[in-house]
Write a protein that holds these residues in place. Structure first.
Motif, PDB file in Angstrom:
ATOM      1  N   GLU A 101       0.804  -1.047  -0.013  1.00  0.00           N
ATOM      2  CA  GLU A 101      -0.089   0.462  -0.192  1.00  0.00           C
ATOM      3  C   GLU A 101       0.833   1.259  -0.118  1.00  0.00           C
ATOM      4  O   GLU A 101       1.205   1.705   1.009  1.00  0.00           O
ATOM      5  CB  GLU A 101      -0.746   0.080   1.247  1.00  0.00           C
ATOM      6  N   SER A 102       1.338   1.870  -1.646  1.00  0.00           N
ATOM      7  CA  SER A 102       2.450   2.392  -0.981  1.00  0.00           C
ATOM      8  C   SER A 102       1.622   4.267  -1.501  1.00  0.00           C
ATOM      9  O   SER A 102       2.736   4.751  -1.238  1.00  0.00           O
ATOM     10  CB  SER A 102       2.844   2.580  -2.825  1.00  0.00           C
ATOM     11  N   THR A 103       0.993   4.609  -0.558  1.00  0.00           N
ATOM     12  CA  THR A 103       0.496   5.836  -0.230  1.00  0.00           C
ATOM     13  C   THR A 103       0.869   6.414   1.136  1.00  0.00           C
ATOM     14  O   THR A 103       0.458   5.335   2.079  1.00  0.00           O
ATOM     15  CB  THR A 103      -1.542   6.276  -0.442  1.00  0.00           C
ATOM     16  N   VAL A 104       1.045   7.077   1.464  1.00  0.00           N
ATOM     17  CA  VAL A 104       1.028   7.995   2.496  1.00  0.00           C
ATOM     18  C   VAL A 104       0.154   8.755   2.968  1.00  0.00           C
ATOM     19  O   VAL A 104       0.549  10.027   1.925  1.00  0.00           O
ATOM     20  CB  VAL A 104       2.497   8.328   2.459  1.00  0.00           C
ATOM     21  N   TYR A 105      -0.523   9.289   3.861  1.00  0.00           N
ATOM     22  CA  TYR A 105      -1.503  10.046   4.686  1.00  0.00           C
ATOM     23  C   TYR A 105      -0.593  11.188   5.294  1.00  0.00           C
ATOM     24  O   TYR A 105      -0.989  11.284   5.636  1.00  0.00           O
ATOM     25  CB  TYR A 105      -3.112   9.534   4.593  1.00  0.00           C
ATOM     26  N   LYS A 125       5.384  12.555   9.901  1.00  0.00           N
ATOM     27  CA  LYS A 125       5.054  11.785  10.587  1.00  0.00           C
ATOM     28  C   LYS A 125       6.295  10.584   9.781  1.00  0.00           C
ATOM     29  O   LYS A 125       7.050  10.497  10.395  1.00  0.00           O
ATOM     30  CB  LYS A 125       4.301  10.765  10.706  1.00  0.00           C
ATOM     31  N   MET A 126       5.564  10.943   8.245  1.00  0.00           N
ATOM     32  CA  MET A 126       6.837  10.054   7.809  1.00  0.00           C
ATOM     33  C   MET A 126       8.330  10.720   7.727  1.00  0.00           C
ATOM     34  O   MET A 126       9.633   9.747   7.506  1.00  0.00           O
ATOM     35  CB  MET A 126       6.374   9.108   6.307  1.00  0.00           C
ATOM     36  N   LEU A 167      19.875   0.776   5.043  1.00  0.00           N
ATOM     37  CA  LEU A 167      19.495   2.114   4.399  1.00  0.00           C
ATOM     38  C   LEU A 167      19.223   1.589   3.511  1.00  0.00           C
ATOM     39  O   LEU A 167      18.224   2.866   2.628  1.00  0.00           O
ATOM     40  CB  LEU A 167      21.256   2.448   4.071  1.00  0.00           C
ATOM     41  N   PRO A 168      19.087   1.194   2.512  1.00  0.00           N
ATOM     42  CA  PRO A 168      18.614   0.768   1.237  1.00  0.00           C
ATOM     43  C   PRO A 168      17.664   0.185   0.842  1.00  0.00           C
ATOM     44  O   PRO A 168      16.289   1.486   0.692  1.00  0.00           O
ATOM     45  CB  PRO A 168      18.759  -0.948   0.629  1.00  0.00           C
ATOM     46  N   MET A 169      16.550  -0.030   1.605  1.00  0.00           N
ATOM     47  CA  MET A 169      15.102   0.132   2.253  1.00  0.00           C
ATOM     48  C   MET A 169      15.046   1.300   2.802  1.00  0.00           C
ATOM     49  O   MET A 169      13.883   1.646   2.555  1.00  0.00           O
ATOM     50  CB  MET A 169      14.950  -0.953   4.199  1.00  0.00           C
ATOM     51  N   LEU A 170      15.360   2.467   4.080  1.00  0.00           N
ATOM     52  CA  LEU A 170      14.996   3.309   4.153  1.00  0.00           C
ATOM     53  C   LEU A 170      15.111   4.821   2.548  1.00  0.00           C
ATOM     54  O   LEU A 170      14.305   5.104   2.876  1.00  0.00           O
ATOM     55  CB  LEU A 170      16.026   3.820   5.166  1.00  0.00           C
ATOM     56  N   SER A 196      11.814   6.773   0.904  1.00  0.00           N
ATOM     57  CA  SER A 196      11.640   8.045   0.734  1.00  0.00           C
ATOM     58  C   SER A 196      10.832   8.245  -0.242  1.00  0.00           C
ATOM     59  O   SER A 196      10.181   9.671  -0.723  1.00  0.00           O
ATOM     60  CB  SER A 196      13.616   8.248   0.671  1.00  0.00           C
ATOM     61  N   LEU A 197      11.098   7.083  -1.533  1.00  0.00           N
ATOM     62  CA  LEU A 197      10.398   7.539  -2.271  1.00  0.00           C
ATOM     63  C   LEU A 197       9.149   7.897  -2.122  1.00  0.00           C
ATOM     64  O   LEU A 197       8.144   8.365  -3.210  1.00  0.00           O
ATOM     65  CB  LEU A 197      10.660   6.331  -3.568  1.00  0.00           C
ATOM     66  N   LEU A 198       8.439   7.359  -1.272  1.00  0.00           N
ATOM     67  CA  LEU A 198       7.014   7.401  -1.308  1.00  0.00           C
ATOM     68  C   LEU A 198       6.702   8.457  -0.662  1.00  0.00           C
ATOM     69  O   LEU A 198       5.275   9.256  -0.922  1.00  0.00           O
ATOM     70  CB  LEU A 198       6.703   6.406   0.288  1.00  0.00           C
ATOM     71  N   LEU A 199       7.306   9.622  -0.904  1.00  0.00           N
ATOM     72  CA  LEU A 199       7.440  10.603  -0.306  1.00  0.00           C
ATOM     73  C   LEU A 199       7.424  12.158  -1.143  1.00  0.00           C
ATOM     74  O   LEU A 199       7.464  13.113  -1.383  1.00  0.00           O
ATOM     75  CB  LEU A 199       8.357  11.507   0.361  1.00  0.00           C
ATOM     76  N   THR A 200       7.754  11.090  -2.761  1.00  0.00           N
ATOM     77  CA  THR A 200       7.662  11.618  -3.943  1.00  0.00           C
ATOM     78  C   THR A 200       6.265  12.672  -4.488  1.00  0.00           C
ATOM     79  O   THR A 200       5.985  11.176  -4.850  1.00  0.00           O
ATOM     80  CB  THR A 200       8.529  11.530  -4.559  1.00  0.00           C
TER      81      THR A 200
END
Length: 454
Positions: free
Chosen positions: A213-217, A221-222, A242-245, A249-253
């Motif tokens: 579920e790739s949407t960040v609401y 907080k993220m 670090l690669p997982m984080l 981070s790309l969820l915030l683009t």
């Protein structure tokens, strides 16, 4: 013998407990129980459980009574779990479940602690209004378990937190904040306990949850979640996390829940962390953080954000060069050159408008020229010396002939831009940089770009 054992635990107390448990077990076996009856039975079972725990903590027991008490506790937990799976509305249950779990963890009864934790899942799945409070309690239990040396209980808490927070909608931003806060707290506690494997496992729980579920609401907080765990992973040198984080981070683009100021804050703090880790001379961690930041900027496609970020990194780069020399700065900030090459490719890409190409081209050449000029001043050298060193280091770092050509072209374009913008400064030095243009690679679309932006 039974009577003697019963007297040891304060007269009829144990017998009353056993009778109550037996009575409640029979009641739970009835068919067609109403939700209210199930909730009442659940409350009574938890009351019996807490009574049993009090007796275990306070009474002096023989071995046979201890075994009988343990079996009784298991019976209570099993019955409560069956009721929870059928669906109960029991607001007071969460606090009693938390207290019971804390007791078992303090007593190092890992199996029973895990049994209690599993009960949270059916309660929270069937009662959406209790999820935020339940997630908070699970987060607290997960941290306590990690501190008490029960990491498997922590992972179980994390699993349930992720499961009960699936399928969020735009109205569930508060629940998502609780999810991220609890996962963050448990991961930080794992790092404090020097448990790299559990830290990575907790981060992976978040990755799995957001891969489905790739949407960040709850964007703000993220941001806090990522900055905290970026720092923790880099500070503890957990390179594999670090690669997982970076992926998260790309969820915030292009995320609509983030304001422009929040996005700028996120990138600025990320840049500060890169500089902090670079000063420790930790190459792998610095490279991971920089690669992640540059991929983020490429995906975000925000020219103003990219420009301000490059200015910040260039400042840290030149300060490092003044402190430890240009060669060491180039080595620790190695992803910088790769990103500049990517931007230069964008500046001549036919998929972009003429205005965009000129903006990006001007940004690349001006930033690189200013960086070289600042480094020359910091290290008290001529610009031509630093340009020559840059070419040498860049060619050595390039892993293919194609990249060596790209590096030489970037240096040639920057020297050309410098010569056009600062003719007096560059006039005497240019004759010592002729070798940079052998062979001359500034032709066609690259020559056109240089003529447009200089």
């Amino acid at each position: 013998m039974a009577e003697e054992s019963t007297r040891i635990v304060h007269g009829p107390t144990l017998k009353n407990l056993l009778d109550n448990v037996t009575r409640l077990e029979k009641q739970t076996q009835k068919k067609d129980l109403s939700p209210e009856e199930k909730s009442s039975l659940a409350q009574d079972l938890l009351g019996c459980l807490l009574d049993a725990l009090d007796m275990q903590a306070e009474a002096v027991m023989s071995q046979s009574v201890k075994e009988q008490m343990s079996l009784t506790i298991e019976r209570i937990v099993r019955r409560f779990k069956m009721l929870a799976e059928q669906g109960i509305a029991c607001e007071a249950c969460l606090e009693k479940l938390k207290n019971s779990c804390i007791y078992f963890m303090r007593a190092k009864h890992e199996i029973l602690a895990k049994e209690i934790v599993t009960v949270f899942q059916p309660v929270l799945v069937t009662n959406p209004h209790l999820r935020a409070e339940g997630i908070r309690k699970l987060g607290m239990l997960g941290c306590l378990a990690m501190k008490d040396g029960l990491p498997e209980v922590t992972m179980q808490c994390a699993n349930i937190v992720v499961v009960v927070s699936n399928e969020l909608t735009e109205t569930d931003a508060e629940l998502e904040r609780e999810l991220l806060q609890m996962l963050q707290d448990m991961a930080v506690m794992a790092a404090r306990m020097r448990d790299e494997a559990r830290f990575a496992a907790l981060v992976s729980k978040a990755v799995v949850r957001y891969s489905a579920e790739s949407t960040v609401y709850a964007g703000s907080k993220m941001v806090e979640f990522l900055l905290t765990l970026f720092f923790t992973a880099a500070d503890r040198r957990y390179v594999n996390a670090l690669p997982m984080l970076r992926w998260m981070s790309l969820l915030l683009t292009n995320n609509k829940s983030l304001t422009a100021n929040e996005l700028q804050y996120f990138v600025r703090e990320w840049t500060q962390l890169i500089a902090q880790i670079a000063r420790r001379k930790w190459e792998d961690e610095t490279r991971q953080l920089m690669d992640g930041l540059f991929v983020f900027l490429v995906r975000e496609k925000d020219f103003a954000l990219t420009r301000s970020t490059l200015m910040n990194i260039a400042l840290h780069f030149q300060m490092y060069a003044g402190w430890d020399g240009f060669a060491n700065a180039f080595k620790i900030y190695a992803p910088w050159q790769n990103f500049m090459l990517v931007l230069l490719d964008q500046a001549v890409s036919s998929r972009r408008s003429q205005q965009q190409r000129e903006q990006i081209g001007s940004l690349v050449l001006r930033t690189q020229r200013d960086l070289i000029t600042a480094v020359a001043r910091q290290t008290m050298q001529e610009e031509m010396t630093v340009y020559g060193e840059w070419l040498e280091l860049g060619l050595a770092a390039a892993k293919s002939e194609k990249n060596r050509i790209r590096v030489r072209r970037l240096v040639q374009l920057t020297v050309g831009y410098w010569a056009a913008q600062q003719p007096r400064t560059s006039r005497e030095q240019l004759k010592h940089l002729l070798y940079v243009f052998e062979p001359d690679l500034v032709k066609g679309k690259y020559l056109e770009l240089l003529e447009k932006v200089r």
